[in-house]
Scaffold this motif. Sequence first.
Motif, PDB file in Angstrom:
ATOM      1  N   VAL A   1       0.894  -1.088   0.043  1.00 41.06           N
ATOM      2  CA  VAL A   1      -0.099  -0.100  -0.009  1.00 41.06           C
ATOM      3  C   VAL A   1       1.153   1.154  -0.044  1.00 41.06           C
ATOM      4  N   VAL A   2       0.591   2.003  -0.898  1.00 41.48           N
ATOM      5  CA  VAL A   2       1.565   3.280  -0.979  1.00 41.48           C
ATOM      6  C   VAL A   2       0.704   4.497  -1.112  1.00 41.48           C
ATOM      7  N   THR A   3       0.773   5.458   0.052  1.00 43.57           N
ATOM      8  CA  THR A   3      -0.005   6.662   0.132  1.00 43.57           C
ATOM      9  C   THR A   3       0.552   7.488  -0.585  1.00 43.57           C
ATOM     10  N   GLY A   4      -0.049   8.631  -1.229  1.00 43.15           N
ATOM     11  CA  GLY A   4       0.559   9.493  -1.812  1.00 43.15           C
ATOM     12  C   GLY A   4       1.441   8.839  -3.136  1.00 43.15           C
ATOM     13  N   GLY A   5       0.681   7.645  -3.354  1.00 45.32           N
ATOM     14  CA  GLY A   5       1.322   7.051  -4.717  1.00 45.32           C
ATOM     15  C   GLY A   5       0.861   7.432  -6.330  1.00 45.32           C
ATOM     16  N   SER A   6       0.215   8.698  -6.147  1.00 49.88           N
ATOM     17  CA  SER A   6      -0.274   9.214  -7.303  1.00 49.88           C
ATOM     18  C   SER A   6       0.530  10.375  -8.206  1.00 49.88           C
ATOM     19  N   GLY A   7       1.669  10.520  -7.160  1.00 54.34           N
ATOM     20  CA  GLY A   7       2.560  11.648  -7.797  1.00 54.34           C
ATOM     21  C   GLY A   7       3.730  11.818  -7.067  1.00 54.34           C
ATOM     22  N   GLY A   8       4.662  12.548  -7.817  1.00 59.03           N
ATOM     23  CA  GLY A   8       6.103  12.699  -6.971  1.00 59.03           C
ATOM     24  C   GLY A   8       6.764  11.393  -6.679  1.00 59.03           C
TER      25      GLY A   8
ATOM     26  N   ALA B   1      -9.476  -2.815   1.223  1.00 56.27           N
ATOM     27  CA  ALA B   1      -9.713  -2.618  -0.132  1.00 56.27           C
ATOM     28  C   ALA B   1      -8.573  -3.458  -0.689  1.00 56.27           C
ATOM     29  N   ALA B   2      -7.397  -3.286  -0.174  1.00 51.62           N
ATOM     30  CA  ALA B   2      -6.231  -4.013  -0.315  1.00 51.62           C
ATOM     31  C   ALA B   2      -6.293  -5.347   0.056  1.00 51.62           C
ATOM     32  N   GLU B   3      -6.818  -5.809   1.194  1.00 54.15           N
ATOM     33  CA  GLU B   3      -7.133  -7.253   1.583  1.00 54.15           C
ATOM     34  C   GLU B   3      -7.886  -7.851   0.994  1.00 54.15           C
ATOM     35  N   LYS B   4      -9.348  -7.239   0.563  1.00 55.62           N
ATOM     36  CA  LYS B   4     -10.076  -7.861  -0.369  1.00 55.62           C
ATOM     37  C   LYS B   4      -9.692  -8.089  -1.846  1.00 55.62           C
ATOM     38  N   ARG B   5      -8.654  -7.355  -2.470  1.00 53.63           N
ATOM     39  CA  ARG B   5      -8.367  -7.846  -3.774  1.00 53.63           C
ATOM     40  C   ARG B   5      -7.201  -8.312  -3.926  1.00 53.63           C
ATOM     41  N   PHE B   6      -6.271  -8.293  -2.767  1.00 52.15           N
ATOM     42  CA  PHE B   6      -5.071  -8.799  -2.829  1.00 52.15           C
ATOM     43  C   PHE B   6      -4.710  -9.949  -1.850  1.00 52.15           C
ATOM     44  N   GLY B   7      -5.616  -9.910  -0.832  1.00 51.73           N
ATOM     45  CA  GLY B   7      -5.457 -11.066   0.268  1.00 51.73           C
ATOM     46  C   GLY B   7      -4.737 -10.548   1.372  1.00 51.73           C
ATOM     47  N   GLY B   8      -4.219  -9.489   1.422  1.00 54.56           N
ATOM     48  CA  GLY B   8      -3.376  -9.129   2.711  1.00 54.56           C
ATOM     49  C   GLY B   8      -2.534  -7.676   2.268  1.00 54.56           C
TER      50      GLY B   8
ATOM     51  N   ALA C   1       0.148  -1.381  11.633  1.00 55.81           N
ATOM     52  CA  ALA C   1       0.581  -2.174  12.795  1.00 55.81           C
ATOM     53  C   ALA C   1      -0.404  -3.386  12.920  1.00 55.81           C
ATOM     54  N   ARG C   2      -1.554  -3.121  12.604  1.00 51.56           N
ATOM     55  CA  ARG C   2      -2.529  -4.164  12.890  1.00 51.56           C
ATOM     56  C   ARG C   2      -2.534  -5.090  11.715  1.00 51.56           C
ATOM     57  N   ARG C   3      -2.393  -4.955  10.450  1.00 51.64           N
ATOM     58  CA  ARG C   3      -2.548  -5.427   9.516  1.00 51.64           C
ATOM     59  C   ARG C   3      -1.430  -5.967   8.701  1.00 51.64           C
ATOM     60  N   VAL C   4      -0.356  -5.650   8.756  1.00 49.07           N
ATOM     61  CA  VAL C   4       0.931  -5.853   7.994  1.00 49.07           C
ATOM     62  C   VAL C   4       1.109  -7.294   8.367  1.00 49.07           C
ATOM     63  N   ARG C   5       1.356  -8.260   7.353  1.00 48.23           N
ATOM     64  CA  ARG C   5       1.631  -9.395   7.726  1.00 48.23           C
ATOM     65  C   ARG C   5       3.288  -9.822   8.103  1.00 48.23           C
ATOM     66  N   SER C   6       3.326 -10.790   8.888  1.00 50.00           N
ATOM     67  CA  SER C   6       4.772 -11.362   9.226  1.00 50.00           C
ATOM     68  C   SER C   6       5.671 -11.090   8.137  1.00 50.00           C
TER      69      SER C   6
END
Length: 250
Positions: A15-22, A82-89, A132-137
């Motif tokens: 997941v990349v925030t600010g991923g649309s530019g720069g 959305a990330a988990e639904k589309r890609f599983g995690g 912290a809650r979602r990122v996998r090992s």
Amino acid sequence: MTSTNTHTNTPRVAVVTGGSGGIGRVAAERLAADGLAVVVSYSGNPAPAEEAVQAIEKAGGTAIAVKADVADETEVAALFDAAEKRFGGVDVVVHAAGIMLLAPLAELDLADFDRMHRINVRGTFVVGRQAARRVRSGGAIVNFSSSVTKIALPSYTAYAATKGAVDAMTLILAKELRGRDITVNAVAPGPTATALFLKGKPEAVVDHLTKMSPLERLGTPDDIAEVVSFLAGPARWVNGQVLYANGGVI
């Protein structure tokens, strides 16, 4: 080569925030080139985000665009959903979203200070909490700081203060995730040739900043994306650090 989750043998997801530019967009494209499925998060105009997704797909990668205000807890939770639904995690979170409003401390409008604090500090906290809650090992969290916290350039007081807060959250979260096999680091770019950095700066100022580095050039988004790629992938023994990617300015 596809980057895979060692525990499930499925593609890793970023997941990349600010991923649309720069820098954020270049980092998203680099991670996609590394084999990760990428969620390009944006806050406003969807067009640049869709362009980033199309560029990734054209290069053979996989990506989707999802709108989210990084300071809004509900929208950030929905981003991770959305990330988990589309890609599983989610395996990697690169928090590149931020704003920079410059003025000497005595002259900065407090509304601008509050706006930067909301996006740069609260945004890092909100995104970090979901990460912290979602990122996998085996995953990685990469925040964005700034070399200006050390360079101490005039007019950057408020912006540098927000990035000092990012540094503190990064170092402490790395320790709070003990036992999870998740690294937490921050990249601190120096003067980098992006629209955010160059906007409003006279040519003489840009020339001065260019000469600050012993390499006598500004950084490029690709320079910073290379560091992000390292922290998101092979850098499993780099943890709780702020990496200054600035060409030797400090």
